[in-house]
Design a protein around this motif. Sequence first.
Motif, PDB file in Angstrom:
ATOM      1  N   PHE A   1       0.921  -1.252  -0.081  1.00 62.64           N
ATOM      2  CA  PHE A   1      -0.123   0.054   0.140  1.00 62.64           C
ATOM      3  C   PHE A   1       0.967   1.476   0.036  1.00 62.64           C
ATOM      4  CE2 PHE A   1      -2.069   3.216   3.054  1.00 62.64           C
ATOM      5  CZ  PHE A   1      -2.874   3.792   1.973  1.00 62.64           C
ATOM      6  N   MET A   2       1.938   1.239   0.957  1.00 65.24           N
ATOM      7  CA  MET A   2       2.755   2.565   1.135  1.00 65.24           C
ATOM      8  C   MET A   2       3.530   2.706  -0.344  1.00 65.24           C
ATOM      9  SD  MET A   2       3.218   3.319   4.617  1.00 65.24           S
ATOM     10  CE  MET A   2       4.766   2.754   5.317  1.00 65.24           C
ATOM     11  N   GLU A   3       3.932   1.417  -0.806  1.00 65.04           N
ATOM     12  CA  GLU A   3       4.755   1.622  -1.977  1.00 65.04           C
ATOM     13  C   GLU A   3       3.946   2.298  -3.250  1.00 65.04           C
ATOM     14  OE1 GLU A   3       6.257  -2.187  -2.635  1.00 65.04           O
ATOM     15  OE2 GLU A   3       7.950  -1.670  -1.266  1.00 65.04           O
ATOM     16  N   ARG A   4       2.667   2.057  -3.450  1.00 62.36           N
ATOM     17  CA  ARG A   4       1.633   2.277  -4.327  1.00 62.36           C
ATOM     18  C   ARG A   4       1.471   3.913  -4.009  1.00 62.36           C
ATOM     19  NH1 ARG A   4      -3.069  -1.925  -4.610  1.00 62.36           N
ATOM     20  NH2 ARG A   4      -2.099  -3.431  -6.142  1.00 62.36           N
ATOM     21  N   ILE A   5       1.142   4.225  -2.862  1.00 64.14           N
ATOM     22  CA  ILE A   5       0.674   5.838  -2.777  1.00 64.14           C
ATOM     23  C   ILE A   5       1.791   6.721  -2.643  1.00 64.14           C
ATOM     24  CG2 ILE A   5      -1.464   4.891  -1.518  1.00 64.14           C
ATOM     25  CD1 ILE A   5      -0.070   5.951   1.088  1.00 64.14           C
ATOM     26  N   THR A   6       2.957   6.242  -2.662  1.00 66.87           N
ATOM     27  CA  THR A   6       4.262   7.277  -2.709  1.00 66.87           C
ATOM     28  C   THR A   6       4.339   8.173  -3.556  1.00 66.87           C
ATOM     29  OG1 THR A   6       5.672   5.500  -1.496  1.00 66.87           O
ATOM     30  CG2 THR A   6       6.869   7.255  -2.478  1.00 66.87           C
ATOM     31  N   THR A   7       3.841   7.818  -4.763  1.00 67.38           N
ATOM     32  CA  THR A   7       3.663   8.657  -6.086  1.00 67.38           C
ATOM     33  C   THR A   7       2.816   9.858  -5.666  1.00 67.38           C
ATOM     34  OG1 THR A   7       3.518   6.908  -7.466  1.00 67.38           O
ATOM     35  CG2 THR A   7       2.936   9.032  -8.259  1.00 67.38           C
ATOM     36  N   TYR A   8       1.731   9.732  -4.808  1.00 66.77           N
ATOM     37  CA  TYR A   8       0.768  10.783  -4.197  1.00 66.77           C
ATOM     38  C   TYR A   8       1.395  11.434  -3.093  1.00 66.77           C
ATOM     39  CZ  TYR A   8      -1.370   8.315  -8.195  1.00 66.77           C
ATOM     40  OH  TYR A   8      -1.669   7.657  -9.317  1.00 66.77           O
ATOM     41  N   PHE A   9       2.058  10.774  -2.247  1.00 66.09           N
ATOM     42  CA  PHE A   9       2.686  11.322  -1.171  1.00 66.09           C
ATOM     43  C   PHE A   9       4.053  11.004  -1.008  1.00 66.09           C
ATOM     44  CE2 PHE A   9       2.843  11.288   3.649  1.00 66.09           C
ATOM     45  CZ  PHE A   9       2.660  12.450   3.837  1.00 66.09           C
ATOM     46  N   PRO A  10       4.841  11.749  -1.688  1.00 62.69           N
ATOM     47  CA  PRO A  10       6.344  11.707  -1.790  1.00 62.69           C
ATOM     48  C   PRO A  10       7.176  11.582  -0.509  1.00 62.69           C
ATOM     49  CG  PRO A  10       5.771  13.200  -3.506  1.00 62.69           C
ATOM     50  CD  PRO A  10       4.314  12.945  -2.454  1.00 62.69           C
ATOM     51  N   ALA A  11       6.501  12.285   0.572  1.00 60.95           N
ATOM     52  CA  ALA A  11       7.103  12.667   1.912  1.00 60.95           C
ATOM     53  C   ALA A  11       7.101  11.114   2.494  1.00 60.95           C
ATOM     54  CB  ALA A  11       6.329  13.503   2.683  1.00 60.95           C
ATOM     55  N   LEU A  12       6.538   9.996   2.093  1.00 62.49           N
ATOM     56  CA  LEU A  12       6.647   8.901   2.743  1.00 62.49           C
ATOM     57  C   LEU A  12       8.025   8.121   2.365  1.00 62.49           C
ATOM     58  CD1 LEU A  12       3.667   6.620   1.690  1.00 62.49           C
ATOM     59  CD2 LEU A  12       4.198   7.321   4.006  1.00 62.49           C
ATOM     60  N   LYS A  13       8.931   8.809   1.497  1.00 61.36           N
ATOM     61  CA  LYS A  13      10.376   8.419   1.346  1.00 61.36           C
ATOM     62  C   LYS A  13      10.948   9.012   2.267  1.00 61.36           C
ATOM     63  CE  LYS A  13       9.636   8.966  -3.264  1.00 61.36           C
ATOM     64  NZ  LYS A  13      10.004   9.652  -4.513  1.00 61.36           N
ATOM     65  N   ARG A  14      10.556   9.909   3.157  1.00 60.71           N
ATOM     66  CA  ARG A  14      11.571  10.998   3.966  1.00 60.71           C
ATOM     67  C   ARG A  14      11.045  10.542   5.473  1.00 60.71           C
ATOM     68  NH1 ARG A  14      10.260  15.442   2.684  1.00 60.71           N
ATOM     69  NH2 ARG A  14       9.397  15.139   0.904  1.00 60.71           N
ATOM     70  N   HIS A  15       9.773   9.821   5.549  1.00 62.64           N
ATOM     71  CA  HIS A  15       9.498   9.754   7.099  1.00 62.64           C
ATOM     72  C   HIS A  15       9.257   8.273   7.245  1.00 62.64           C
ATOM     73  CE1 HIS A  15       8.189  13.713   6.197  1.00 62.64           C
ATOM     74  NE2 HIS A  15       8.298  14.022   7.509  1.00 62.64           N
ATOM     75  N   HIS A  16       9.550   7.963   8.870  1.00 66.13           N
ATOM     76  CA  HIS A  16       9.141   6.898   9.330  1.00 66.13           C
ATOM     77  C   HIS A  16       7.794   6.674   9.753  1.00 66.13           C
ATOM     78  CE1 HIS A  16       9.027   3.494  12.364  1.00 66.13           C
ATOM     79  NE2 HIS A  16       9.826   2.739  11.492  1.00 66.13           N
ATOM     80  N   LEU A  17       6.986   5.754   9.736  1.00 68.33           N
ATOM     81  CA  LEU A  17       5.609   5.524  10.155  1.00 68.33           C
ATOM     82  C   LEU A  17       5.632   4.727  11.454  1.00 68.33           C
ATOM     83  CD1 LEU A  17       5.209   7.035   7.408  1.00 68.33           C
ATOM     84  CD2 LEU A  17       2.919   6.246   7.356  1.00 68.33           C
ATOM     85  N   SER A  18       4.981   5.103  12.593  1.00 65.66           N
ATOM     86  CA  SER A  18       4.642   4.250  13.732  1.00 65.66           C
ATOM     87  C   SER A  18       3.239   4.028  13.528  1.00 65.66           C
ATOM     88  CB  SER A  18       5.406   4.640  15.050  1.00 65.66           C
ATOM     89  OG  SER A  18       6.582   4.288  15.063  1.00 65.66           O
ATOM     90  N   ILE A  19       2.686   2.905  13.096  1.00 62.56           N
ATOM     91  CA  ILE A  19       1.238   2.570  13.053  1.00 62.56           C
ATOM     92  C   ILE A  19       0.873   1.776  14.211  1.00 62.56           C
ATOM     93  CG2 ILE A  19      -0.395   1.913  11.628  1.00 62.56           C
ATOM     94  CD1 ILE A  19       1.540   2.164   9.192  1.00 62.56           C
ATOM     95  N   SER A  20      -0.373   2.150  14.740  1.00 68.24           N
ATOM     96  CA  SER A  20      -0.875   1.223  15.655  1.00 68.24           C
ATOM     97  C   SER A  20      -2.482   1.181  15.394  1.00 68.24           C
ATOM     98  CB  SER A  20      -0.540   1.717  17.103  1.00 68.24           C
ATOM     99  OG  SER A  20      -1.292   1.140  18.201  1.00 68.24           O
ATOM    100  N   SER A  21      -2.882  -0.160  15.315  1.00 69.47           N
ATOM    101  CA  SER A  21      -4.261  -0.266  14.836  1.00 69.47           C
ATOM    102  C   SER A  21      -5.072  -0.998  15.789  1.00 69.47           C
ATOM    103  CB  SER A  21      -4.422  -0.830  13.648  1.00 69.47           C
ATOM    104  OG  SER A  21      -4.879   0.073  12.493  1.00 69.47           O
ATOM    105  N   HIS A  22      -6.271  -0.830  15.978  1.00 68.07           N
ATOM    106  CA  HIS A  22      -7.370  -1.512  16.828  1.00 68.07           C
ATOM    107  C   HIS A  22      -8.548  -1.678  16.324  1.00 68.07           C
ATOM    108  CE1 HIS A  22      -9.893  -2.250  20.293  1.00 68.07           C
ATOM    109  NE2 HIS A  22     -10.415  -1.355  20.036  1.00 68.07           N
ATOM    110  N   ASN A  23      -9.188  -2.798  16.044  1.00 66.70           N
ATOM    111  CA  ASN A  23     -10.539  -3.006  15.273  1.00 66.70           C
ATOM    112  C   ASN A  23     -11.530  -3.102  16.603  1.00 66.70           C
ATOM    113  OD1 ASN A  23      -9.607  -3.151  12.849  1.00 66.70           O
ATOM    114  ND2 ASN A  23      -9.921  -5.223  12.448  1.00 66.70           N
ATOM    115  N   SER A  24     -12.828  -2.613  16.424  1.00 66.06           N
ATOM    116  CA  SER A  24     -13.750  -2.657  17.324  1.00 66.06           C
ATOM    117  C   SER A  24     -14.437  -4.079  17.226  1.00 66.06           C
ATOM    118  CB  SER A  24     -14.808  -1.639  16.945  1.00 66.06           C
ATOM    119  OG  SER A  24     -15.541  -2.026  15.713  1.00 66.06           O
ATOM    120  N   PHE A  25     -14.062  -4.761  16.238  1.00 61.47           N
ATOM    121  CA  PHE A  25     -14.687  -6.014  16.068  1.00 61.47           C
ATOM    122  C   PHE A  25     -13.736  -7.374  16.008  1.00 61.47           C
ATOM    123  CE2 PHE A  25     -13.742  -6.106  11.414  1.00 61.47           C
ATOM    124  CZ  PHE A  25     -13.545  -4.736  11.332  1.00 61.47           C
TER     125      PHE A  25
END
Length: 358
Positions: A89-113
């Motif tokens: 997903f991140m590789e695909r969207i890099t064209t539309y959000f080039p800042a992904l190449k210069r940022h580290h993302l710490s992602i934390s997710s939780h589902n209600s179900f």
Amino acid sequence: MNTNSFIFQTNVQGQYRTKWKAPSNIALVKYWGKYGEQLPENPSISFTLSQCFTNTEVSFSEREPGGVAFDFLFEQKKQPEFYPKIQKFMERITTYFPALKRHHLSISSHNSFPHSSGVASSASAMAALALCIVDFEKQFHSDLTEEAFLQKASFLARLGSGSAARSIAGPLTIWGYTKAFSQSNDHYAIAPSVEWHPIFLDYQDTILIVDKGQKKVSSTLGHALMQDHPFATQRFEQAHKNLGEFKRVLIAGDLERFIDLVESEALCLHAMMMTSNPHFVLMQPNTLSIIEKVEDFRLQTQLPICFTLDAGANVHLLYPLQHRIPIIDFIREELVIHCQKGQYIEDQVGNGAKKILV
Ligand code: PMV
């Protein structure tokens, strides 16, 4: 559409932390078949849900330029089985959000179900992640309108999972070009400002968990099988026609036709899977028992309840809020025995994603 308009000329940099809650959705006209980069072969329309959602928090921090870099916690645990999908997903969207190449993302997710409930979480998960990303970008784009923000979030979410495009706004969203809605397009979903009949604004969706297991066929393979499918052309035409009719039905509150269309769409989706090569039978004996009982109950009581299905064995029961009490009694007395561990989820139509203060 020139998708370059989704590349904003902004120099996004620095630290940022944000959190978004994005809902799941249930399609009334089903998306099944894609072309190009996650573009739908036919238009779809869905109810946005409210109780089934994903909460995602992302901390962005600047780093040396390179490929995409992230860490990911799901329910506070490292779950490496999710990494490839996020990476792609991140590789695909890099064209539309080039800042992904210069940022580290710490992602934390939780589902209600529960993740292992067989309820697809990719729509809400990809939508929540896309919203966090566009929210970061928005900090450097002060004239970004609410509309443009939501469009870009839906556009990015779509690149993660097609149906995720419909998990940004509510109560009803349309993704894919249809002549029935002037703003509709294949790139992002729209929530047209149509006066839907009020009965649909708090419509109920009770999800009967027939099978909690992993999907037997991945969406990717299922969509691909539509490419040489003998009935593909007819199916795509039918979806266009049904979408046009849904517009009238959803404005007029024509429940009789609503029920016909919703059930026909669910069964056609499964018919496509059963007639693909290779084929997939995703309904189970309990799915069919539920369908039979729902049809009998509707005949006996004249209550406007109908079923729909995703690409799995679980059954979504759709009905107006005003009939909740007798229908929930019926579910408890007659249908729960067909659910795995008696599990079901009560949900209803909602208004879309929300930012959560951190
Ligand atoms: O978003 P995907 O690629 O997992 O496709 C989902 C397709 C269905 O759930 C079966 C139908 C739909 O429109 O949501």
